[in-house]
Each structure stands twice: as structure tokens, then as C-alpha cells.
Motif scaffolding. Structure first.
Motif: not given
Length: 208
Positions: A80-85, A125-131, A168-173, A199-208
Motif C-alpha cells: 500500500e505504501l509502495e503504490e502511493s504517491d 531504507g529500501k522504499l522511495r521517498d513518499i511525501p 519528506s515529512i511535514q507536521y501540522v499540530y 502541503y505546498s512544501a510536499l508538492l515542491a518535493v514531488t515537482g507538482n
């Protein structure tokens, strides 16, 4: 363009939790930015996932083949993780750290030779970076000028996710939720800008 997003619901209240409006807002924007994206939900709260069994522990210690039936649930969660963007974790803070249900998920996902490799210098780690966006709801205050309790959730969760390759991890508290509905609404209002920035910081990671 993102095709799949995974949402982990860790609160006993699931989509009725105080933090859900933040998650829902992010998902609405995600769907606008990525038409046709598939949103997958994994509810971890009760009845949730079973505790890892003796068979699972024995398979880990014995270095059993990847197709060992003891790894079936672990394999499903990892795929489920591997298939997620994108990964969104909506979690309460329980007793200063992650709730038990999220720890069980982590015990299945953080798996030697499958999601990380041990090396003399440490785990790789063996998984790709998932925002990843983590929305943390707490009754008290753990960050900022009103903080009067420690936060063991964020450092643990970041370290565990980093171990499997997610950097690539962002927290909202959302804090102070135990002080009534007015405090809940105030927390939601206060986190609007923080959520947009995360959210914008994570989009920057994906290039979107």
C-alpha cells in the motif's frame, strides 16, 4: 501527477475526529491538483490490525522467504505504501507519543530486508521517498509558547519513517483540543496557514 494517496486514520473517531477537517481540506486540494487520483483509506483504530503473532516474529528471526504466509499482512501494508504517491497520517497524540494502533502498523511496515537493510553504519531504507503529511491532534500543548508537555511522537515517527526511506515529512499540530469546542475551532483556524505551507512544501518535493 499523483495517481494514488494513502490515508492512515489512527483516531478512535476516524473521520469524526477533531483533526479530520484538516485532512479533508488537504484531500480536496489534492484531488483538484491531481484529477482522477485514487484516495485509499486504512483505518487503524479498533478493531484495527491484529498484534504481530509469534509466527510473524519467528519468520523475522529465521529470515524466512518473502512469500512466507506469516508475512501476508505485512506485505499488504508495505505494498500500500509502495503504490502511493503521498501518505497522510491523521493521528492523535496518546500519552506523549503515537497511539498503539499506529505502532502496530509500524511494526509490520518497518521490516528487516523488506523495507530496510542493516549495514555497519546503520539501517538504510529500501522504499522511495513518499511525501508525507502528519496531522497530529492533542488535548494539551506540546509545541509553541504554551507547551508544557514533551512530544515523543514527532521524533519517533520521523526516525521510523526515515528508516524505511521516507524523508519528506511535514507536521501540522492541532493543540488544546481538550478545552471544549471553542478551543477545537480556534486550533483549526490557527492551523490554516500551517497546513497550506506543509502541503505546498510536499508538492515542491514531488515537482507538482
Amino acid at each position: 501527477m499523483m495517481r494514488n494517496a494513502l490515508v492512515l486514520l489512527c483516531s478512535p473517531h476516524a473521520k469524526a475526529s477533531s483533526g479530520w477537517p484538516v485532512v479533508a481540506s488537504c484531500l480536496a486540494q489534492l484531488e483538484l491538483d491531481n484529477p482522477g487520483i485514487e484516495i485509499r483509506y486504512r483505518t487503524l483504530s479498533a478493531p484495527g490490525l491484529p498484534l504481530p503473532s509469534a509466527a510473524y516474529a519467528n519468520a523475522i528471526m529465521a529470515g524466512s522467504p518473502m512469500d512466507d504466509p506469516a508475512f501476508d499482512l505485512s506485505g499488504t501494508l508495505i505494498r500500500e505504501l509502495e503504490e502511493s504517491d503521498m501518505l497522510i497520517i491523521a493521528t492523535p497524540m496518546h500519552n506523549f507519543t503515537i497511539p498503539a494502533c499506529l505502532k502496530i502498523w509500524m511494526d509490520y511496515v518497518l521490516r528487516i530486508h523488506r523495507t530496510f537493510t542493516p549495514t555497519p553504519a546503520g539501517k538504510v531504507g529500501k522504499l522511495r521517498d513518499i511525501p508525507t503529511l502528519v496531522v497530529v491532534a492533542s488535548g494539551g500543548f506540546h509545541h509553541g509558547p504554551r507547551a508544557n508537555q514533551p512530544d515523543f511522537l514527532s521524533p519517533y515517527l520521523s526516525f521510523a519513517l526515515n528508516t524505511i526511506g521516507i524523508q519528506s515529512i511535514q507536521y501540522v499540530y492541532l493543540q488544546g483540543l481538550a478545552y471544549g469546542q471553542d478551543s477545537v475551532q480556534y486550533a483549526l483556524n490557527q492551523t490554516n496557514d500551517e497546513t497550506v505551507a506543509a502541503y505546498s512544501a510536499l508538492l515542491a518535493v514531488t515537482g507538482n
